[in-house]
Design an enzyme around this catalytic site. Structure first.
Site, mmCIF file in Angstrom:
data_model
loop_
_atom_site.group_PDB
_atom_site.id
_atom_site.type_symbol
_atom_site.label_atom_id
_atom_site.label_comp_id
_atom_site.label_asym_id
_atom_site.label_seq_id
_atom_site.Cartn_x
_atom_site.Cartn_y
_atom_site.Cartn_z
ATOM 1 N N ARG A 69 0.723 11.136 11.576
ATOM 2 C CA ARG A 69 1.795 10.153 11.744
ATOM 3 C C ARG A 69 2.949 10.618 12.650
ATOM 4 O O ARG A 69 3.428 9.820 13.456
ATOM 5 C CB ARG A 69 2.310 9.671 10.384
ATOM 6 N N GLY A 91 0.861 -1.184 0.000
ATOM 7 C CA GLY A 91 0.000 0.000 0.000
ATOM 8 C C GLY A 91 0.893 1.228 0.000
ATOM 9 O O GLY A 91 1.010 1.949 -0.988
ATOM 10 N N CYS A 118 -4.711 23.511 18.105
ATOM 11 C CA CYS A 118 -4.600 23.997 19.472
ATOM 12 C C CYS A 118 -4.074 22.872 20.355
ATOM 13 O O CYS A 118 -4.755 22.399 21.250
ATOM 14 C CB CYS A 118 -5.972 24.483 19.930
#
Lengths: 442, 442
Positions: A340, A298, A371
């Site tokens: 990630r 993938g 934030c």
């Protein structure tokens, strides 16, 4: 700091070039033009890069159909069409991924369904739509699928996912071959063999092979070949005790890519050669027919094809200690479009794409606009000190697991995704709007 | 294992009760009925719990308007209306959060805008819509806002975010008070004072106070009071050198809640009392008027009010080592609706909500349905061994940062959010559909 102007070829899309005027183009399309036309943040996918990696995998593993693109990395109707046109097969891991593939008219017979907890609806949809293979993950599922297939009057081809007990060297969160995990049947305890026997005996199932997955971001063939050798012993046992020759062996995904200049991507040709040789040799030693090897990349297909463009906003120098200043470059995206770094500690290669940089080196951190102080895209970089508000910065190798895992944290709307090819850009997925968010309100 | 049938009152919504027949209700609504009516996974919000925590905060800090609900924890139009009806103020950290609040007709004057990288569009929208306060985070932003306010012919009230250099004991990713981070102006280096001077001199800005935030999941007043004492020294310096008395002091959020039975939530009344006393005392010592203290709870209001209902799917026993078996309970959601265990290592309290449990204890892991081995919701639990496929399991304290950070990973669609009150349920946010995902395709 002229090195900052280079684009490491093993990290950036194959058709990325920095022009003589300093502007970076992909497939001939200047990235600043994409930023202007579609806004930022925006994902840009190099279509030919994506397709060429499909072709590389197909060549390395002998046949495009043996290569299953793993949807979870990044799926849209356009992506499904590219995968179809390249002749690859497709993995789906949910009814949603299946529906996107079918909406793109991806041939169901070339789809394989995965998942540790497939719903009845998902299994039924797979059977009804004619999904080629379903990878069984538990005894319960085996019985359920036999029942569902019977109700539809179909004999469903299945594989059985086994845990080969190989631990590939990888990040804890994405290792999947050890015994203490949710996926698959244990090879060691005999439960994998019992499942194979049950599938062989089930009236509405046809067992065509076993599946295993050694991990993510794997860079050597060793993990794959060790797993193959172990799993093939079960093929031999199934041959001897059940009288069945399984024609296929699915060795999963995990083909590593380079996220930073100092990483080397896995060499697909070498690994495929080693893997196919090992399977042939082991099968011969065991006196069984060598099964066809299937693989499920993938990230290795979608990852390097994509970059994310951001506009630099606030530039702030922070005193870390008496000797150290760190420059914080805020960009107009962040953990909503790329979780990630926060989730896995992942590193990325970031470059200015609108011009050459001439500045001196300064310790720099690229942060998002959320934030939350953990909203960091590039934690520790040495960047030139002339990067300024309004510059466009791109992160490379963001084609996989960025858009796919994106959120609406802080009511941020998902970026657009734009493909580029032969000097032209095309919007694959439009930018979300606040109306999309409000459309869920009653 | 009767203890498993208990619902720790300090973790579960205030109106959660296990009935005599073993079914859990919230505000009189049986949770299995919600699961049947709206499907699973589904978020259930105890409206009166949410409102009561607004009231507790308002009472503890003297005035509902002094309490700013932090949208980022969880915002929808319904939530904005509840916050408005309770008289609280509202924090937004993006133009998207602002637009949701305005769509709910939340009074702009009671809104405060946050962010390390506010866009020009966001600042302009704030000024045009009459947002009460904007918290300035950088010199660039100060100049930009002065310009934007001038263009609109408005004098905008602002606060300045400062880094007090206090490190509250908390998880690395969510600590925000240390110097090496993207938010705020340094107190130590003098940049906070220079910003205050610049804001005071800016023609279209009115400086009304300073802001600081010590971290997340804080359980003691000490961090807040230390920060307040340090920041008040700057109030004194501003009084002395700029001749300005700042009327407000915003001490941010971070009020800790209990996620598991063995945690104790922060005692709001005690902390508020300690904090307000410390501010009064320090101000008196410095010879300045004590500013009004503002606080910004998000999690402490929304977190305990919400639970997530899942249906148990695959049940699988895995041999961990010669002595240990672990039971894996797969549920029909996972890291797409709750990224916190994977992102922060967060723990949750999970219970059966459809019946009493009578089983013996077994080491259990609750996992989601995503194609990733790190998709874990409860890592290490001791659950009864009679939990079976089809049972409904609920995770408590999921009202904050779960829906707000949810993704469509594996093409999962976001769950519905349902509020309950006085025996009735009401859908706040509908479940997403595959059509929502496909609507982004061109």
């Amino acid at each position: 700091m002229t090195i900052f102007n280079e684009l490491p070829a093993h990290v950036w899309p194959r058709n990325a070039v920095r022009q003589e005027d300093g502007v970076v183009t992909i497939a001939g399309v200047p990235l600043p033009e994409i930023a202007e036309e579609y806004g930022t943040p925006v994902f840009v996918i190099d279509e030919d890069d994506f397709r060429s990696r499909c072709q590389d995998m197909a060549r390395a593993f002998g046949n495009p159909g043996n290569v299953h693109y793993a949807s979870k990395a990044f799926l849209s109707k356009t992506v499904a069409r590219w995968v179809d046109e390249e002749g690859l097969s497709l993995d789906v891991a949910s009814i949603g991924e299946l529906r996107i593939a079918l909406a793109a008219e991806f041939p169901a017979a070339r789809i394989t369904a995965h998942g540790n907890n497939k719903s009845v609806d998902f299994l039924r949809a797979c059977v009804k739509e004619g999904v080629g293979h379903i990878v069984l993950d538990s005894e319960q599922e085996l019985e359920l699928l036999d029942f569902v297939a019977a109700a539809e009057g179909i004999c469903q081809e299945v594989l059985i996912r086994v845990k080969p007990g190989i631990e590939a060297h990888t990040h804890e969160f994405i290792a999947t071959s050890h015994e203490d995990q949710k996926f698959g049947f244990s090879l060691a305890s005999g439960s994998a063999f019992r499942a194979a026997a049950a599938a062989t005996n089930a009236e509405n199932l046809t067992l065509i092979g076993l599946h295993c997955h050694v991990g993510s971001q794997v860079f050597e063939a060793t993990g794959f070949t060790l797993a193959a050798e172990r799993v093939l012993e079960l093929y031999s046992k199934i041959h001897d005790e059940l009288g069945v020759d399984l024609p296929m062996l699915d060795l999963g995904g995990g083909y590593g890519i380079a996220y930073t200049a100092d990483e080397e991507p896995l060499n697909v040709d070498e690994v495929a050669h080693d893997l196919l040789s090992a399977v042939a040799k082991t099968a011969a030693e065991l006196g069984i027919d060598a099964p066809v090897v299937l693989v499920e990349p993938g990230r290795a297909i979608a990852g390097p094809a994509g970059v994310t463009l951001y506009e630099v906003g606030t530039v702030k120098d922070v005193t870390v200690d008496e000797k150290t200043t760190r420059r914080y470059l805020s960009v107009d995206g962040g953990m909503s479009d790329n979780i990630r770094p926060a989730l896995y500690g992942s590193e990325y290669d970031a470059r200015l794409i609108s011009r050459f940089s001439e500045g001196d080196e300064i310790a720099t951190r690229v942060v998002g606009s959320h934030c939350e102080s953990g909203d960091i895209l590039v934690r520790d970089a040495e960047f030139p000190n002339d990067i300024a508000t309004g510059d466009y910065l791109a992160l490379a190798a963001t084609g996989a697991y960025c858009y796919a895992m994106s959120s609406r944290y802080n009511a941020f709307t998902r970026p657009a995704v734009v493909s580029v090819r032969a000097g032209r850009s095309r919007q694959m997925l439009r930018r979300e709007t606040i109306e999309d968010i409000l459309s869920l309100e009653d």
